[in-house]
Write a protein that holds these residues in place. Structure first.
Motif, PDB file in Angstrom:
ATOM      1  N   ASN A 462       0.875  -1.171   0.000  1.00 54.86           N
ATOM      2  CA  ASN A 462       0.000   0.000   0.000  1.00 54.86           C
ATOM      3  C   ASN A 462       0.910   1.217   0.000  1.00 54.86           C
ATOM      4  OD1 ASN A 462      -1.659   2.250   0.840  1.00 54.86           O
ATOM      5  ND2 ASN A 462      -3.183   0.785   1.552  1.00 54.86           N
ATOM      6  N   ALA A 463       0.995   1.899  -1.142  1.00 53.05           N
ATOM      7  CA  ALA A 463       1.932   3.007  -1.286  1.00 53.05           C
ATOM      8  C   ALA A 463       1.595   4.162  -0.361  1.00 53.05           C
ATOM      9  CB  ALA A 463       1.955   3.475  -2.745  1.00 53.05           C
ATOM     10  N   ARG A 464       0.314   4.431  -0.165  1.00 57.50           N
ATOM     11  CA  ARG A 464      -0.095   5.562   0.670  1.00 57.50           C
ATOM     12  C   ARG A 464       0.218   5.316   2.135  1.00 57.50           C
ATOM     13  NH1 ARG A 464      -5.603   8.564  -1.233  1.00 57.50           N
ATOM     14  NH2 ARG A 464      -4.983   9.044  -3.367  1.00 57.50           N
ATOM     15  N   ARG A 465       0.075   4.063   2.560  1.00 58.14           N
ATOM     16  CA  ARG A 465       0.290   3.733   3.973  1.00 58.14           C
ATOM     17  C   ARG A 465       1.716   3.295   4.262  1.00 58.14           C
ATOM     18  NH1 ARG A 465      -3.782   6.450   6.113  1.00 58.14           N
ATOM     19  NH2 ARG A 465      -5.694   6.050   4.965  1.00 58.14           N
ATOM     20  N   GLY A 466       2.482   3.025   3.212  1.00 55.22           N
ATOM     21  CA  GLY A 466       3.878   2.634   3.408  1.00 55.22           C
ATOM     22  C   GLY A 466       4.045   1.290   4.089  1.00 55.22           C
ATOM     23  N   ARG A 467       3.272   0.273   3.636  1.00 58.90           N
ATOM     24  CA  ARG A 467       3.386  -1.067   4.212  1.00 58.90           C
ATOM     25  C   ARG A 467       3.379  -2.082   3.074  1.00 58.90           C
ATOM     26  NH1 ARG A 467       3.275  -0.306   9.501  1.00 58.90           N
ATOM     27  NH2 ARG A 467       3.642  -2.508   9.845  1.00 58.90           N
ATOM     28  N   LEU A 468       4.145  -3.158   3.260  1.00 56.39           N
ATOM     29  CA  LEU A 468       4.272  -4.161   2.204  1.00 56.39           C
ATOM     30  C   LEU A 468       4.292  -5.573   2.765  1.00 56.39           C
ATOM     31  CD1 LEU A 468       7.399  -5.459   2.230  1.00 56.39           C
ATOM     32  CD2 LEU A 468       7.961  -3.252   1.262  1.00 56.39           C
ATOM     33  N   VAL A 469       4.064  -6.527   1.861  1.00 52.49           N
ATOM     34  CA  VAL A 469       4.213  -7.956   2.163  1.00 52.49           C
ATOM     35  C   VAL A 469       4.911  -8.586   0.951  1.00 52.49           C
ATOM     36  CG1 VAL A 469       3.097 -10.102   2.838  1.00 52.49           C
ATOM     37  CG2 VAL A 469       2.019  -7.918   3.402  1.00 52.49           C
ATOM     38  N   PRO A 470       6.163  -9.061   1.114  1.00 54.76           N
ATOM     39  CA  PRO A 470       6.839  -9.707  -0.016  1.00 54.76           C
ATOM     40  C   PRO A 470       6.297 -11.112  -0.244  1.00 54.76           C
ATOM     41  CG  PRO A 470       8.256  -9.706   1.923  1.00 54.76           C
ATOM     42  CD  PRO A 470       7.026  -8.941   2.302  1.00 54.76           C
ATOM     43  N   PHE A 471       6.183 -11.499  -1.512  1.00 51.94           N
ATOM     44  CA  PHE A 471       5.705 -12.833  -1.856  1.00 51.94           C
ATOM     45  C   PHE A 471       6.866 -13.807  -1.896  1.00 51.94           C
ATOM     46  CE2 PHE A 471       4.975 -15.965  -5.320  1.00 51.94           C
ATOM     47  CZ  PHE A 471       3.958 -16.694  -4.723  1.00 51.94           C
ATOM     48  N   ARG A 472       6.733 -14.923  -1.173  1.00 54.44           N
ATOM     49  CA  ARG A 472       7.747 -15.984  -1.180  1.00 54.44           C
ATOM     50  C   ARG A 472       7.054 -17.281  -1.573  1.00 54.44           C
ATOM     51  NH1 ARG A 472      11.410 -11.947  -0.492  1.00 54.44           N
ATOM     52  NH2 ARG A 472      11.594 -11.192   1.662  1.00 54.44           N
ATOM     53  N   GLY A 473       7.185 -17.676  -2.767  1.00 50.43           N
ATOM     54  CA  GLY A 473       6.524 -18.908  -3.185  1.00 50.43           C
ATOM     55  C   GLY A 473       6.677 -19.137  -4.670  1.00 50.43           C
ATOM     56  N   ALA A 474       5.987 -20.176  -5.155  1.00 50.09           N
ATOM     57  CA  ALA A 474       6.052 -20.532  -6.568  1.00 50.09           C
ATOM     58  C   ALA A 474       5.334 -19.461  -7.393  1.00 50.09           C
ATOM     59  CB  ALA A 474       5.411 -21.896  -6.795  1.00 50.09           C
ATOM     60  N   LEU A 475       5.935 -19.089  -8.529  1.00 49.63           N
ATOM     61  CA  LEU A 475       5.358 -18.070  -9.397  1.00 49.63           C
ATOM     62  C   LEU A 475       4.266 -18.677 -10.273  1.00 49.63           C
ATOM     63  CD1 LEU A 475       8.573 -16.096 -10.423  1.00 49.63           C
ATOM     64  CD2 LEU A 475       6.722 -15.307  -8.928  1.00 49.63           C
ATOM     65  N   THR A 476       3.125 -18.971  -9.640  1.00 47.31           N
ATOM     66  CA  THR A 476       1.967 -19.483 -10.359  1.00 47.31           C
ATOM     67  C   THR A 476       0.775 -18.598 -10.039  1.00 47.31           C
ATOM     68  OG1 THR A 476       1.254 -20.947  -8.555  1.00 47.31           O
ATOM     69  CG2 THR A 476       2.839 -21.847 -10.165  1.00 47.31           C
ATOM     70  N   ALA A 477      -0.212 -18.576 -10.923  1.00 48.04           N
ATOM     71  CA  ALA A 477      -1.402 -17.750 -10.712  1.00 48.04           C
ATOM     72  C   ALA A 477      -2.143 -18.176  -9.451  1.00 48.04           C
ATOM     73  CB  ALA A 477      -2.317 -17.838 -11.927  1.00 48.04           C
ATOM     74  N   GLU A 478      -2.209 -19.488  -9.211  1.00 50.37           N
ATOM     75  CA  GLU A 478      -2.923 -19.992  -8.034  1.00 50.37           C
ATOM     76  C   GLU A 478      -2.240 -19.546  -6.744  1.00 50.37           C
ATOM     77  OE1 GLU A 478      -1.928 -21.780 -10.577  1.00 50.37           O
ATOM     78  OE2 GLU A 478      -3.806 -22.306 -11.566  1.00 50.37           O
TER      79      GLU A 478
END
Length: 544
Positions: A462-478
């Motif tokens: 969330n750019a306005r709130r300055g908070r993130l969650v990095p994705f750690r996992g397989a690069l699949t749509a599911e």
């Protein structure tokens, strides 16, 4: 007898005028001028006459207009319409206060409540005090957990979908427990925020100890838990913080700016819809117009005119703003109808809603919600500059998903872009904005977003709130779709970050801060199992 016959005829004419109007902008009343001659003279400067005299009065603004013309249904009706459209100039009343009417009025007497009608007229003042106290207590209860239009809506499984899920306006929902100290401290702040937004954003409250299925659906594990239409709310709990966030949820849906030259093409576009024109001295689109455009998206069109545009002000016979008009489609072309009433969202919304119904598009609100959402074209925007980042993410409400691409070859690139588009399609109805950038040219942002040093990486933030969650996992749509659901439901822990500068900016301006975990709050208010995140944890054996 002849005088009574004339009075009856005049009354019948006014009743036919009243019954023939589709709007609710006028309240009709009559005075016996022989008995109220002093009032009529002081208020309107009129003297008793043999013919009927009609006056349109705004008691709140202390302005009036006197009818001149043939006393017929069409004559009076046209006069009323001209007043609404601003064609008839009103004049101020003399004096600051309305003069007193002679005698007592029977038709306008306040209705007595059942409790007051059963009480004796000789009740002492001591008997009436407890009644006033009880009234205040009831008012506090109803305004804190029930109602709408600036009040907190009491939400249950029976009304949640209608009030929240299907709402075209932004929503804020609090899940609370009656025994929770943090919830009790939040309650007055929540009510203040709802009142400040005046119905533009819906505020609701769910007793999670009663509505356990709703609480389970939103995976409530502590109290209070707050969800907005943009996702979990994890910020300050003061009324000021809540109002600031809620206002940020308002978006202008197809609101144009028009002048003498551009108003014609604007009216020609979708001519069957009501066109709403707001005159304002604001350079930015007011929040009330944003809310109206969201509420009636697909059912009406909206445009702004600055009050500094003298040509348009003269065209609509305005001296100052704000003013709101509806240009209603007719066989002869658009007709301007001016709004007269409280200058707030609820008043405007009722006015526009009536116009929508008259135009034959009323009742399409619930259907248009689905059609508007489903018609949204899923896209993954390429970011090649900081300006493009601001356009597609930085200035948007809600979450952003950034994919920093580092494909080995064209085939892998095509596969990654196809996968991202599938994720965007799966989340088309959710407030998520999808962007992509090349690691080869934008790799300097990886550290700020807590991404890996190489390879394709994904982060939700969330750019306005300055908070993130990095994705750690397989690069699949599911996998990414499931990850997004975790973020939006609050299951994923967020971290603080500073938005880096994209593209050709020097590396030194890029943030090197390590992500910080959410700080824990004091939990001394709970009176139950202590928690680490400023919420009240449920009792150990209680399941929601």
């Amino acid at each position: 007898g002849e005088q009574m016959s004339k009075s009856s005829k005049f009354a019948d004419t006014m009743l036919s005028v009243r019954d023939g109007r589709d709007d609710s902008h006028f309240h009709f009343a009559w005075l016996d001028v022989t008995q109220q001659a002093e009032f009529v003279n002081k208020a309107f400067g009129l003297q008793p006459a043999e013919h009927p005299q009609v006056v349109v009065l705004s008691a709140r603004k202390r302005r009036f207009a006197t009818f001149v013309g043939a006393f017929t249904k069409s004559g009076v009706s046209d006069f009323l319409t001209s007043v609404l459209r601003g064609r008839v100039r009103t004049v101020p009343m003399s004096g600051k206060d309305l003069p007193k009417l002679a005698g007592d009025t029977k038709k306008c007497a306040a209705k007595k409540s059942s409790s007051s009608s059963s009480s004796s007229s000789s009740s002492s003042s001591s008997d009436s005090k407890p009644e006033k106290k009880n009234t205040k207590q009831d008012k506090r209860k109803s305004s804190s957990k029930s109602g709408g239009g600036g009040k907190v809506i009491k939400l249950t499984s029976a009304n949640f979908d209608e009030e929240i899920t299907k709402s075209k306006l932004p929503t804020m929902v609090e899940f609370f427990a009656p025994w929770c100290g943090h919830c009790k401290r939040l309650e007055p702040e929540w009510a203040k925020a709802a009142k400040a937004l005046k119905g533009m954003v819906k505020f609701g409250a769910v007793d999670a100890t009663v509505e356990q299925q709703l609480a389970a659906k939103f995976e409530v594990k502590g109290y209070p838990t707050i969800h907005s239409s943009a996702g979990p709310y994890q910020y300050g709990r003061s009324a000021k913080d809540l109002v600031k966030y809620a206002r940020g949820l308002l978006e202008a849906k197809d609101v144009a700016r028009v002048d003498k030259e551009s108003i014609g093409p604007w009216l020609a576009d979708k001519p069957k819809l009501p066109h709403v024109l707001m005159f304002s001295d604001k350079m930015q689109i007011p929040n009330v117009v944003k809310a109206l455009s969201m509420q009636f998206e697909g059912e009406a069109r909206f445009a702004m005119v600055h009050t500094g545009d003298q040509t348009m002000m003269t065209e609509f016979k305005l001296d100052k703003g704000p003013a709101l008009y509806i240009l209603q489609p007719t066989e002869e072309g658009p007709q301007a109808l001016r709004y007269i009433g409280p200058m707030n969202f609820l008043g405007f919304a009722e006015f526009v809603g009536n116009a929508v119904k008259q135009a034959g598009v009323g009742g399409a609100s619930s259907a248009s919600t689905e059609s508007t959402a489903s018609s949204k074209t899923p896209e993954v925007h390429a970011v090649r500059s900081h300006a493009e980042f601001e356009e597609h993410c930085g200035n948007r409400i809600g979450l952003c998903l950034l994919a920093l691409l580092d494909p080995a070859d064209d085939a892998e690139r095509e596969s990654l872009e196809s996968m991202l588009l599938d994720v965007a399609k799966a989340n088309v109805k959710k407030p998520v904005h999808f962007i992509k950038a090349e690691r080869a040219t934008q790799g300097h942002v990886a550290h700020a977003f807590d991404m890996a040093d190489q390879g394709t990486s994904v982060v939700v933030f969330n750019a306005r709130r300055g908070r993130l969650v990095p994705f750690r996992g397989a690069l699949t749509a599911e996998a990414i779709t499931e990850f997004l659901a975790d973020v939006q439901s609050g299951r994923a822990r967020t971290f603080k970050f500073k938005v880096p500068t994209f593209a050709d900016e020097p590396e030194g301006e890029t943030s090197n801060d390590e992500p910080e975990e959410v700080e824990a709050e004091d939990d001394s208010m709970c009176g139950t199992t202590p928690s680490e995140d400023g919420t009240c944890a449920p009792p150990p054996k209680e399941e929601l």
